[in-house]
Design a protein around this motif. Structure first.
Motif, short mmCIF file in Angstrom:
data_model
loop_
_atom_site.label_atom_id
_atom_site.label_comp_id
_atom_site.label_asym_id
_atom_site.label_seq_id
_atom_site.Cartn_x
_atom_site.Cartn_y
_atom_site.Cartn_z
N VAL A 1 0.87 -1.18 0.00
CA VAL A 1 0.00 0.00 0.00
C VAL A 1 0.90 1.23 0.00
CG1 VAL A 1 -1.74 1.29 1.30
CG2 VAL A 1 -1.83 -1.22 1.25
N PHE B 1 -2.55 -0.57 12.98
CA PHE B 1 -2.18 -1.95 12.71
C PHE B 1 -1.49 -2.61 13.90
CE2 PHE B 1 -2.99 -0.41 8.43
CZ PHE B 1 -3.84 -1.41 7.98
N MET C 1 3.48 -6.98 8.89
CA MET C 1 3.42 -5.61 8.40
C MET C 1 4.88 -5.18 8.21
SD MET C 1 1.89 -2.32 10.38
CE MET C 1 1.87 -0.70 9.65
N PHE D 1 1.99 -5.69 3.36
CA PHE D 1 1.24 -6.57 4.26
C PHE D 1 1.42 -8.00 3.77
CE2 PHE D 1 -0.51 -2.42 4.83
CZ PHE D 1 -0.65 -2.34 6.20
N TRP E 1 -9.13 -8.72 0.35
CA TRP E 1 -8.01 -8.27 1.17
C TRP E 1 -7.50 -6.92 0.69
CZ3 TRP E 1 -6.24 -8.16 5.66
CH2 TRP E 1 -4.90 -8.01 5.99
N LEU F 1 -7.69 -3.44 2.96
CA LEU F 1 -6.52 -2.62 3.28
C LEU F 1 -6.68 -1.19 2.78
CD1 LEU F 1 -3.65 -5.17 2.61
CD2 LEU F 1 -4.38 -4.27 4.84
N TYR G 1 -6.84 2.21 5.00
CA TYR G 1 -5.94 3.31 4.65
C TYR G 1 -6.73 4.60 4.47
CZ TYR G 1 -2.88 6.26 1.84
OH TYR G 1 -2.16 7.31 1.36
#
Length: 176
Positions: free
Chosen positions: A50, A67, A114, A127, A142, A146, A150
């Motif tokens: 990401v 996280f 992470m 991730f 998934w 994420l 974010y």
């Protein structure tokens, strides 16, 4: 990561996905590779990067705290991954450094669920939590999750879910 008959494997990497149409192409690739007879096993990982290079320090710290705080809940999504040498939990020393505001520079090992080491090379947070899969719904779910987290951390609606001090005890699940 995937393979045929699992005598050897290959890693499939997508380019950076910036549009819904590009995400649709990723889904088509998953289906095609599966139709060609490729499979994944428990040694494979689904790694999602990401982009975090444009976060302010405050946004970065909220992102990281979120996280850290919910690490146990994330492992509940795929408990076996906690035993993988390539997807280890965050160590208490790393968590202390992150809590002091060291940011992406605190990471010294990429084999955490992470991975902030990816920031130095790619400008991303990686991730590594999910087991490898060619199931396009799993991949899409998934990635979407994420990106949802974010977006909400950067734009604020997840207020309170990341504000607890790092290191404070908390319960993710309770028994009845």
């Amino acid at each position: 990561s995937c393979g045929r008959g699992y005598s050897g494997g290959v890693e499939i990497n997508s380019p950076i996905i910036r549009t819904v149409n590009q995400l649709r192409q990723l889904i088509k690739v998953c289906a095609l590779v599966r139709r060609l007879g490729f499979k994944t096993n428990s040694k494979c990982g689904l790694h999602v990067h990401v982009g975090v290079e444009n976060l302010t320090p405050a946004q970065r710290d909220r992102f990281i705290r979120f996280f850290i705080r919910w690490e146990n809940a994330f492992y509940a999504l795929d408990p076996e991954r906690k035993n993988s040498q390539y997807c280890r939990p965050l160590e208490s020393d790393l968590v202390r450094k992150l809590a002091s505001g060291e940011g992406w520079g605190a990471w010294n090992c990429r084999y955490r669920w992470m991975n902030g080491c990816a920031f130095r090379e790619h400008g991303t947070c990686e991730f590594r939590l999910m087991e490898g899969t060619l199931d396009e719904e799993h991949v899409l779910g998934w990635v979407s999750f994420l990106l949802y987290v974010y977006d909400n951390i950067v734009n604020g609606p997840l207020d309170g879910l990341y504000e607890k001090e790092v290191g404070e005890p908390y319960a993710v699940f309770s028994s009845m």
